[in-house]
Design an enzyme around this catalytic site. Structure first.
Site, PDB file in Angstrom:
ATOM      1  N   HIS A 260     -10.243  17.926 -42.926  1.00 62.53           N
ATOM      2  CA  HIS A 260      -9.043  18.731 -41.425  1.00 62.53           C
ATOM      3  C   HIS A 260      -7.630  18.228 -41.546  1.00 62.53           C
ATOM      4  O   HIS A 260      -7.608  18.908 -42.150  1.00 62.53           O
ATOM      5  CB  HIS A 260      -9.654  18.400 -40.108  1.00 62.53           C
ATOM      6  CG  HIS A 260      -9.084  18.986 -39.007  1.00 62.53           C
ATOM      7  ND1 HIS A 260      -8.178  20.282 -39.292  1.00 62.53           N
ATOM      8  CD2 HIS A 260      -9.236  18.231 -37.170  1.00 62.53           C
ATOM      9  CE1 HIS A 260      -8.252  20.971 -37.770  1.00 62.53           C
ATOM     10  NE2 HIS A 260      -8.410  20.108 -37.178  1.00 62.53           N
ATOM     11  N   HIS A 299      -6.424  30.410 -46.378  1.00 62.44           N
ATOM     12  CA  HIS A 299      -6.837  29.939 -45.309  1.00 62.44           C
ATOM     13  C   HIS A 299      -7.934  31.224 -44.719  1.00 62.44           C
ATOM     14  O   HIS A 299      -7.590  32.520 -44.939  1.00 62.44           O
ATOM     15  CB  HIS A 299      -5.931  29.729 -44.227  1.00 62.44           C
ATOM     16  CG  HIS A 299      -6.591  29.713 -42.816  1.00 62.44           C
ATOM     17  ND1 HIS A 299      -6.940  30.051 -41.793  1.00 62.44           N
ATOM     18  CD2 HIS A 299      -5.633  28.114 -42.224  1.00 62.44           C
ATOM     19  CE1 HIS A 299      -7.601  28.876 -40.940  1.00 62.44           C
ATOM     20  NE2 HIS A 299      -6.305  28.503 -41.149  1.00 62.44           N
ATOM     21  N   ASP A 347      -0.897  23.202 -43.928  1.00 64.19           N
ATOM     22  CA  ASP A 347      -0.948  21.979 -44.604  1.00 64.19           C
ATOM     23  C   ASP A 347       0.085  21.801 -45.336  1.00 64.19           C
ATOM     24  O   ASP A 347       0.729  20.804 -45.499  1.00 64.19           O
ATOM     25  CB  ASP A 347      -2.728  21.596 -45.185  1.00 64.19           C
ATOM     26  CG  ASP A 347      -3.489  21.791 -43.969  1.00 64.19           C
ATOM     27  OD1 ASP A 347      -3.209  21.370 -42.902  1.00 64.19           O
ATOM     28  OD2 ASP A 347      -4.741  22.176 -44.134  1.00 64.19           O
TER      29      ASP A 347
END
Length: 410
Positions: A260, A299, A347
């Site tokens: 995560h 993603h 990210d």
């Protein structure tokens, strides 16, 4: 992990799925599977684990009980919410585009008010206060990892605050505002004061207005993302009637995992490997062809690219940053697009933003945590209002009880 054991040709993928090559290519175009270049000219290979997972989903069918079994990994919706919606152009906070908010100059406090459904109330009107004398040494202990420091102090702060689940909405929101600003202070080992982006940017790069603007936008774009792992963890804890402080601790704990929030550290490692490489494209291509992930790219909810990342990357390109690092970032982005077809996700851009300004993966994770707490608190407030316990059932697939040969098992 070897090419032979993990990557399989199209014919094997079709056999496992029970489909034709045309359907297989349709699955790839819809983002259900990803393909990679094979050893033979123009051949494609597929990750066995992904193919088998998709085959299992097909076997489970659409029944209510079996459908629930496949819903916990970005599958079927599991609960209703009025907080946020994910669309191809990014997340929406109660109907407002997160990308548009960031572009319009909103600070983290603005989407927080929106996510918490504050109406005319301004929960940030009162100052967050200073650390109690007994907690100040721990709260200001800069040698501790930021998430660990926040998780250590947060439950102790709850000892001086009345339980929130019995309070009216206005006091809950005021407590949430204090919690958001105190969390930011804990992440940078400073007394909470002023807008969150000013606190973070002023601690990390004092006087750098361009960097402060990037931090502001990043916080807004990270404020919530529906039922992500950390938000779901916070929501489950909130459903028990636990304090808002406990829900923040739950979110921080989930965020600490490498799958995560820890993704930013893996992005930084990839960029460092690329920095040491003489051929960035070859480095990325070899990783991809050997079945390794490209952290920070792709993603599941944005097959066409993560709009949050696109917005941040555009801002980063337009503002002063270290030229050598930006050249490296562009090289990795171009190589990933050419080799895998994947685009950067949030990210990647958080890590790139920090590295381009002389910061580390730890700063990128702290930036993510400072923003996402707004969403955790929104989900906690909504769940407390519903007043229901989140307690799903498990479908047992182990050995039957002793002497019960007829018990159902898989």
């Amino acid at each position: 992990m070897s090419m032979d054991s993990d990557l399989i040709p199209a014919a094997e993928a079709c056999r496992l799925l029970g489909i034709s090559p045309a359907t297989l290519y349709a699955y790839v175009s819809r983002g259900l599977l990803e393909s990679r270049p094979g050893r033979a000219h123009r051949s494609r290979v597929y990750r066995r684990q992904e193919v088998e997972r998709l085959a299992q989903r097909k076997r489970l069918g659409r029944g209510a009980a079996r459908g629930a079994a496949q819903s916990l990994d970005r599958g079927l919706p599991v609960m209703e919410t009025r907080i946020s919606l994910i669309r191809p152009d990014g997340p929406y906070y109660r109907g407002r585009s997160a990308v548009a908010l960031a572009r319009a100059g909103a600070t983290l406090e603005d989407p927080a008010r929106l996510l918490w459904d504050c109406g005319s109330q301004d929960p940030f009107a009162d100052p967050p206060g200073d650390w109690p004398a007994r907690l100040a040494p721990l709260a200001n202990a800069a040698e501790l990892p930021p998430l660990s420091r926040a998780m250590a102090v947060t439950p102790l702060r709850a000892l001086r605050v009345p339980p929130s689940f019995q309070a009216d909405q206005a006091p809950r929101r005021a407590l949430a505002a204090t919690r958001l600003r105190q969390n930011a202070g804990l992440l940078v080992a400073r007394r909470p004061a002023g807008p969150v982006h000013r606190l973070l940017a002023g601690t990390w790069r004092p006087g750098d207005e361009a960097f402060a603007e990037l931090v502001r936008a990043a916080l807004v774009l990270c404020a919530d993302h529906e039922l992500n792992v950390s938000a779901f963890a916070a929501r489950v804890v909130a459903s028990t009637g636990a304090h808002l402080h406990a829900t923040v601790c739950a979110g921080l704990s989930a965020l600490a995992g490498p799958r995560h929030g820890g993704a930013t550290a893996r992005v930084c490692a990839l960029l460092e490997d690329a920095r040491q490489s003489r051929d960035v494209r070859r480095l990325v291509a070899v990783r991809w062809q050997q079945g390794e992930d490209l952290p920070g790219f792709g993603h599941a909810l944005y097959p066409a690219g993560d709009p949050r990342a696109a917005e941040l990357l555009a801002m980063l390109r337009a503002m002063p940053a270290d030229p050598a690092t930006m050249e490296l970032v562009e090289a990795v982005v171009a190589a990933a697009a050419e080799v895998s077809g994947r685009r950067p996700n949030v990210d990647f851009t958080l890590a790139a933003l920090c590295l381009a300004h002389g910061l580390t993966a730890t700063h990128a994770l702290s930036l993510f945590a400072a923003g996402r707490v707004a969403g955790w608190l929104a989900h906690a407030l909504e769940q407390q209002t519903l007043g229901r316990l989140i307690r799903p059932r498990a479908r047992y697939t182990g050995l039957p009880p002793d002497g019960d040969a007829d018990a159902p098992h898989d």
